[in-house]
Design an enzyme around this catalytic site. Structure first.
Site, PDB file in Angstrom:
ATOM      1  N   CYS A 172      -5.395   1.050   6.388  1.00 53.77           N
ATOM      2  CA  CYS A 172      -5.607   2.508   6.297  1.00 53.77           C
ATOM      3  C   CYS A 172      -6.815   2.901   5.450  1.00 53.77           C
ATOM      4  O   CYS A 172      -7.075   4.077   5.261  1.00 53.77           O
ATOM      5  CB  CYS A 172      -4.356   3.193   5.773  1.00 53.77           C
ATOM      6  SG  CYS A 172      -4.012   2.841   4.025  1.00 53.77           S
TER       7      CYS A 172
ATOM      8  N   CYS B 240       0.846  -1.187   0.000  1.00 55.97           N
ATOM      9  CA  CYS B 240       0.000   0.000   0.000  1.00 55.97           C
ATOM     10  C   CYS B 240       0.888   1.246   0.000  1.00 55.97           C
ATOM     11  O   CYS B 240       1.799   1.355   0.820  1.00 55.97           O
ATOM     12  CB  CYS B 240      -0.907   0.003   1.232  1.00 55.97           C
ATOM     13  SG  CYS B 240      -1.943   1.471   1.378  1.00 55.97           S
TER      14      CYS B 240
ATOM     15  N   CYS C 160       0.263   3.132   3.667  1.00 54.74           N
ATOM     16  CA  CYS C 160       0.693   2.599   4.968  1.00 54.74           C
ATOM     17  C   CYS C 160       1.740   1.488   4.874  1.00 54.74           C
ATOM     18  O   CYS C 160       2.172   0.971   5.899  1.00 54.74           O
ATOM     19  CB  CYS C 160      -0.518   2.110   5.756  1.00 54.74           C
ATOM     20  SG  CYS C 160      -1.267   0.603   5.098  1.00 54.74           S
TER      21      CYS C 160
ATOM     22  N   CYS D  79      -7.446  -1.082   1.409  1.00 54.82           N
ATOM     23  CA  CYS D  79      -6.439  -1.564   2.346  1.00 54.82           C
ATOM     24  C   CYS D  79      -7.096  -1.731   3.715  1.00 54.82           C
ATOM     25  O   CYS D  79      -7.771  -0.825   4.200  1.00 54.82           O
ATOM     26  CB  CYS D  79      -5.287  -0.564   2.409  1.00 54.82           C
ATOM     27  SG  CYS D  79      -4.032  -0.983   3.651  1.00 54.82           S
TER      28      CYS D  79
ATOM     29  N   CYS E  14      -8.339  -5.692  -9.994  1.00 60.16           N
ATOM     30  CA  CYS E  14      -7.927  -4.625 -10.906  1.00 60.16           C
ATOM     31  C   CYS E  14      -7.479  -3.449 -10.040  1.00 60.16           C
ATOM     32  O   CYS E  14      -8.310  -2.745  -9.460  1.00 60.16           O
ATOM     33  CB  CYS E  14      -9.113  -4.269 -11.788  1.00 60.16           C
ATOM     34  SG  CYS E  14      -8.741  -3.128 -13.090  1.00 60.16           S
TER      35      CYS E  14
END
Length: 177
Positions: A146, A87, A90, A143, A166
């Site tokens: 976060c 991510c 984070c 995510c 995707c």
């Protein structure tokens, strides 16, 4: 012609990014303002990171406002190195290169999230959420740590899962093995 193109992109939910965020000032989008803005609280009741200071305008637009990068524009689309996709907000590990495939859609595609075991995603760092922002409902991928918007998952992927995650390149960082 430009006005017609802009009207068409607006109908699709795409909008202009601040100039300089995409080469040529291209339009991207489909987001809703306010998701995860600075000053909001995370799931632990703590003040969220000042995302506008940490992220580029395009990263902020995609991850915090649920935008979309232009197809075929992401730097990680054709990445074939072994490693892990994290991510951008984070640094949580999200997708392994072992599960990446070329879908031809213009965005990095994966068959499953890192830590998933078949349909069990309890150990994965992603969450699925219903997305009713378009006429056809979709499943948003965020995510787990976060709540950054990553992309969507569709039921048109290869076996064994039959799913295609995707994911926007700009929502990811890549760490080679």
């Amino acid at each position: 012609m430009a006005r017609l193109l802009q009207r068409g992109l607006s109908w699709l939910g795409w909008r202009d990014l601040p100039s300089g965020t995409v080469p040529g000032g291209a339009s991207v989008g489909g987001g809703r303002a306010g998701h995860g803005d600075a000053g909001s609280l995370n799931k632990h009741g703590e003040a969220a990171t000042d995302w506008k200071k940490k992220l580029t305008p395009e990263q902020y637009y995609v991850t915090r406002e649920k935008g979309t990068e232009l197809p075929f524009s992401g730097v990680l689309l054709n990445n074939a190195e072994p490693g892990m996709y994290h991510c951008v907000c984070c640094d949580s590990p999200l997708f392994s290169s072992e599960k990446k495939f070329c879908s031809g859609t213009g965005w990095p595609s994966f068959t499953e999230a890192h830590g998933a075991s078949g349909s069990d995603e309890s150990e994965a760092n992603i969450l699925r959420r219903p997305d009713y922002s378009r006429p056809a409902p979709r499943v948003e991928v965020v995510c787990k740590q976060c709540e950054a918007h990553l992309g969507h998952v569709f039921p048109d992927g290869p076996e064994p899962t039959g799913e295609r995650f995707c994911i926007n390149s700009v929502a990811l960082t890549f760490k080679p093995n």
